[in-house]
Design a protein around this motif. Structure first.
Motif, PDB file in Angstrom:
ATOM      1  N   LYS A 173       0.847  -1.201   0.000  1.00  0.00           N
ATOM      2  CA  LYS A 173       0.000   0.000   0.000  1.00  0.00           C
ATOM      3  C   LYS A 173       0.889   1.261   0.000  1.00  0.00           C
ATOM      4  N   ALA A 174       1.895   1.272   0.872  1.00  0.00           N
ATOM      5  CA  ALA A 174       2.788   2.452   0.925  1.00  0.00           C
ATOM      6  C   ALA A 174       3.556   2.602  -0.384  1.00  0.00           C
ATOM      7  N   ALA A 175       3.935   1.467  -0.992  1.00  0.00           N
ATOM      8  CA  ALA A 175       4.675   1.531  -2.262  1.00  0.00           C
ATOM      9  C   ALA A 175       3.780   2.102  -3.364  1.00  0.00           C
ATOM     10  N   GLU A 176       2.543   1.609  -3.413  1.00  0.00           N
ATOM     11  CA  GLU A 176       1.666   2.018  -4.520  1.00  0.00           C
ATOM     12  C   GLU A 176       1.094   3.427  -4.329  1.00  0.00           C
ATOM     13  N   GLN A 177       0.689   3.754  -3.096  1.00  0.00           N
ATOM     14  CA  GLN A 177      -0.032   5.019  -2.914  1.00  0.00           C
ATOM     15  C   GLN A 177       0.848   6.184  -2.453  1.00  0.00           C
ATOM     16  N   LEU A 178       1.972   5.860  -1.780  1.00  0.00           N
ATOM     17  CA  LEU A 178       2.854   6.938  -1.329  1.00  0.00           C
ATOM     18  C   LEU A 178       4.177   6.932  -2.098  1.00  0.00           C
ATOM     19  N   ASN A 179       4.351   5.873  -2.884  1.00  0.00           N
ATOM     20  CA  ASN A 179       5.628   5.680  -3.576  1.00  0.00           C
ATOM     21  C   ASN A 179       6.778   5.620  -2.567  1.00  0.00           C
ATOM     22  N   TRP A 180       6.522   4.955  -1.446  1.00  0.00           N
ATOM     23  CA  TRP A 180       7.552   4.780  -0.424  1.00  0.00           C
ATOM     24  C   TRP A 180       8.257   3.435  -0.640  1.00  0.00           C
ATOM     25  N   HIS A 181       9.565   3.456  -0.614  1.00  0.00           N
ATOM     26  CA  HIS A 181      10.339   2.219  -0.753  1.00  0.00           C
ATOM     27  C   HIS A 181      11.501   2.274   0.225  1.00  0.00           C
ATOM     28  N   GLY A 182      11.891   1.116   0.712  1.00  0.00           N
ATOM     29  CA  GLY A 182      13.048   1.063   1.599  1.00  0.00           C
ATOM     30  C   GLY A 182      14.322   1.347   0.814  1.00  0.00           C
ATOM     31  N   VAL A 183      15.356   1.703   1.557  1.00  0.00           N
ATOM     32  CA  VAL A 183      16.632   2.035   0.925  1.00  0.00           C
ATOM     33  C   VAL A 183      17.671   0.952   1.216  1.00  0.00           C
ATOM     34  N   TRP A 184      17.784   0.554   2.496  1.00  0.00           N
ATOM     35  CA  TRP A 184      18.810  -0.410   2.884  1.00  0.00           C
ATOM     36  C   TRP A 184      18.177  -1.774   3.145  1.00  0.00           C
ATOM     37  N   ASN A 185      18.788  -2.827   2.608  1.00  0.00           N
ATOM     38  CA  ASN A 185      18.298  -4.177   2.896  1.00  0.00           C
ATOM     39  C   ASN A 185      18.832  -4.653   4.255  1.00  0.00           C
ATOM     40  N   HIS A 186      18.495  -5.890   4.602  1.00  0.00           N
ATOM     41  CA  HIS A 186      18.860  -6.447   5.905  1.00  0.00           C
ATOM     42  C   HIS A 186      20.381  -6.412   6.108  1.00  0.00           C
ATOM     43  N   GLN A 187      21.102  -6.826   5.073  1.00  0.00           N
ATOM     44  CA  GLN A 187      22.567  -6.890   5.197  1.00  0.00           C
ATOM     45  C   GLN A 187      23.156  -5.505   5.473  1.00  0.00           C
ATOM     46  N   LYS A 188      22.662  -4.520   4.746  1.00  0.00           N
ATOM     47  CA  LYS A 188      23.177  -3.157   4.930  1.00  0.00           C
ATOM     48  C   LYS A 188      22.790  -2.626   6.327  1.00  0.00           C
ATOM     49  N   ALA A 189      21.562  -2.925   6.732  1.00  0.00           N
ATOM     50  CA  ALA A 189      21.109  -2.471   8.055  1.00  0.00           C
ATOM     51  C   ALA A 189      21.977  -3.082   9.156  1.00  0.00           C
ATOM     52  N   ILE A 190      22.326  -4.351   8.977  1.00  0.00           N
ATOM     53  CA  ILE A 190      23.195  -5.029   9.954  1.00  0.00           C
ATOM     54  C   ILE A 190      24.590  -4.396   9.962  1.00  0.00           C
ATOM     55  N   GLU A 191      25.118  -4.155   8.765  1.00  0.00           N
ATOM     56  CA  GLU A 191      26.460  -3.538   8.672  1.00  0.00           C
ATOM     57  C   GLU A 191      26.476  -2.197   9.394  1.00  0.00           C
ATOM     58  N   LYS A 192      25.457  -1.397   9.107  1.00  0.00           N
ATOM     59  CA  LYS A 192      25.415  -0.046   9.691  1.00  0.00           C
ATOM     60  C   LYS A 192      25.250  -0.130  11.212  1.00  0.00           C
ATOM     61  N   THR A 193      24.419  -1.061  11.643  1.00  0.00           N
ATOM     62  CA  THR A 193      24.142  -1.185  13.084  1.00  0.00           C
ATOM     63  C   THR A 193      25.384  -1.644  13.838  1.00  0.00           C
ATOM     64  N   SER A 194      26.022  -2.705  13.351  1.00  0.00           N
ATOM     65  CA  SER A 194      27.191  -3.198  14.093  1.00  0.00           C
ATOM     66  C   SER A 194      28.319  -2.171  14.057  1.00  0.00           C
ATOM     67  N   ALA A 195      28.460  -1.465  12.902  1.00  0.00           N
ATOM     68  CA  ALA A 195      29.528  -0.452  12.814  1.00  0.00           C
ATOM     69  C   ALA A 195      29.269   0.687  13.803  1.00  0.00           C
ATOM     70  N   TRP A 196      27.986   1.040  13.953  1.00  0.00           N
ATOM     71  CA  TRP A 196      27.640   2.136  14.872  1.00  0.00           C
ATOM     72  C   TRP A 196      28.095   1.789  16.306  1.00  0.00           C
ATOM     73  N   TYR A 197      27.688   0.582  16.764  1.00  0.00           N
ATOM     74  CA  TYR A 197      28.019   0.203  18.156  1.00  0.00           C
ATOM     75  C   TYR A 197      29.521  -0.005  18.330  1.00  0.00           C
ATOM     76  N   ARG A 198      30.136  -0.603  17.311  1.00  0.00           N
ATOM     77  CA  ARG A 198      31.572  -0.866  17.399  1.00  0.00           C
ATOM     78  C   ARG A 198      32.337   0.447  17.550  1.00  0.00           C
ATOM     79  N   ARG A 199      31.964   1.416  16.724  1.00  0.00           N
ATOM     80  CA  ARG A 199      32.655   2.714  16.772  1.00  0.00           C
ATOM     81  C   ARG A 199      32.420   3.385  18.139  1.00  0.00           C
ATOM     82  N   TYR A 200      31.192   3.229  18.633  1.00  0.00           N
ATOM     83  CA  TYR A 200      30.880   3.841  19.929  1.00  0.00           C
ATOM     84  C   TYR A 200      31.691   3.170  21.043  1.00  0.00           C
ATOM     85  N   TYR A 201      31.649   1.833  21.091  1.00  0.00           N
ATOM     86  CA  TYR A 201      32.309   1.135  22.192  1.00  0.00           C
ATOM     87  C   TYR A 201      33.835   1.170  22.071  1.00  0.00           C
ATOM     88  N   GLU A 202      34.349   1.166  20.818  1.00  0.00           N
ATOM     89  CA  GLU A 202      35.809   1.129  20.674  1.00  0.00           C
ATOM     90  C   GLU A 202      36.436   2.524  20.684  1.00  0.00           C
TER      91      GLU A 202
END
Ligand SMILES: NC(=O)c1ccc[n+]([C@@H]2O[C@H](COP(=O)([O-])OP(=O)(O)OC[C@H]3O[C@@H](n4cnc5c(N)ncnc54)[C@H](O)[C@@H]3O)[C@@H](O)[C@H]2O)c1
Length: 362
Positions: free
Chosen positions: A307-336
């Motif tokens: 519904k969001a894709a068809e009526q709002l033209n909303w689409h995700g940008v990052w897939n699961h792999q990218k989301a994981i990369e960004k998430t782990s990098a965020w915490y790693r940078r913070y903790y290290e």
């Protein structure tokens, strides 16, 4: 971005001290909004909000305090409200069910009452959850027209918040009377399981694993086969912002309920997500140990976002792999290194959205 509707606009965010709210405040600030946040003080230490220290106006108050909330709204006179404040944890909702219903249901009622009493408000986005649906443990993703429900108190409270929102829309802000009897469009948004840097909630997979990684311990995974619609925190936020834009622009069809989740390939298990995190940061260690008497948690949860894709033209940008990369990098940078990747992640997300030619960033 977003047709520039937020520049100079008075925006109220409830729950701005939390995980999603602090990211939204950060993004909204870059959009040039005149921002006011209403929430409790951060409940975790560390907290993304405290680390970011966004230079925005904050009122620290309880969403159940009707008088204080309405007074705050009347003084600030927002033009749009994003309501995120909630007790958002399933397992905690088994410990404090009455408080969960009070905050999530009556808190939503209070925000809507404030909307009724402040004629400057043109739009409101009420954030509920993918868990608002009656879960039938099926592989078919849930659509906006599926029945609401909720086994545990948290999920049921979000189903109730959806009913409350629909009732206020029908009774006080019907699209058919927009610009005649009233001037506000009201929508709700149901996002997936959100990951990303800066979440320190308890009993959530990513924060639990990241805390354990930082302290050199091994985390126990309690529900390895549960399937969830994982997405980076910036994904639902782009959906909320796009929805808010459409409401402010008077797009009447936007005044309804919306799913903002990942592509079907990114509905994966808890164990797959934990494994992917461990592949990105070798300090992440876990074992699979379901507790002997586990509290009920949904097994399969998928969202249909056509519904969001068809009526709002909303689409995700990052897939699961990218989301994981960004998430782990965020915490790693913070903790290290003690550094925050929030601005860099937002820049990278905008860059990738632009490359994908998404409408909202043109
Ligand atoms: N994180 C997820 O995976 C996810 C998924 C779907 C939906 N949601 C929804 O998104 C919203 C934000 O979730 P989050 O993960 O950022 O949660 P969070 O716990 O990090 O933040 C919750 C926010 O609500 C505020 N709050 C809580 N109780 C309050 C009260 N009584 N009065 C005023 N403010 C109060 C807190 O101060 C905080 O600012 C919630 O509505 C949640 O249900 C979250």
């Amino acid at each position: 971005m977003f047709n520039n509707v937020y520049a100079g606009r008075r925006v109220l965010i409830t729950g701005h001290t939390g995980f999603k709210g602090s990211w939204l405040a950060c993004w909204m600030q870059k959009l040039g909004a005149d921002l006011l946040g209403y929430a409790l003080n951060p409940s975790t230490s560390p907290s993304h909000f405290d680390l970011l220290k966004p230079p925005i106006k904050s009122v620290f108050g309880d969403i159940r305090d009707t008088e204080m909330l309405i007074r705050t709204v009347k003084e600030f006179r927002p033009e749009i409200v994003f309501h995120l404040a909630a007790q958002p944890l399933v397992r905690q909702s088994y410990q404090i069910p009455a408080e969960t219903f009070a905050v999530n249901v009556m808190g939503t009622v209070n925000v809507l009452e404030a909307c009724r009493q402040c004629s400057d408000i043109r739009a409101a986005v009420m954030v509920t959850s993918d868990k608002c649906y009656e879960n039938r443990e099926r592989h078919d993703p849930y659509r906006e027209t599926d029945p609401l429900g909720g086994f545990d108190p948290y999920s049921a409270s979000k189903g109730c918040a959806e009913l409350v929102t629909a009732s206020y829309r029908n009774s006080f802000f019907p699209a058919s009377k927009y610009n005649f009897d009233h001037q506000m469009l009201l929508a709700s948004a149901r996002a997936g399981n959100v990951i990303g840097g800066g979440d320190w909630a308890t009993d959530r997979l990513v924060p639990d694993l990241m805390r354990a990684a930082a302290s050199g311990t091994t985390e126990k995974i309690r529900n390895p086969l549960a399937i969830r619609p994982w997405q980076h925190v910036l994904e639902p936020l782009s959906g909320y912002l796009l929805l808010g834009e459409k409401l402010l622009e008077g797009y009447i069809r936007a005044a309804s309920a919306w799913n903002f989740g990942p592509q079907s390939a990114d509905h994966v298990t808890v164990e797959e997500t934990a494994t992917a995190l461990a592949q990105n940061w070798n300090a992440v260690k876990f074992t699979v140990e379901p507790p002997p008497s586990a509290l009920h948690e949904a097994g399969i949860l998928k969202l249909d976002c056509s519904k969001a894709a068809e009526q709002l033209n909303w689409h995700g940008v990052w897939n699961h792999q990218k989301a994981i990369e960004k998430t782990s990098a965020w915490y790693r940078r913070y903790y290290e290194n003690g550094l925050l990747n929030t601005d860099d992640d937002l820049e990278a997300y905008l860059h990738d959205a632009n490359r994908s030619n998404l409408d909202w960033i043109r």
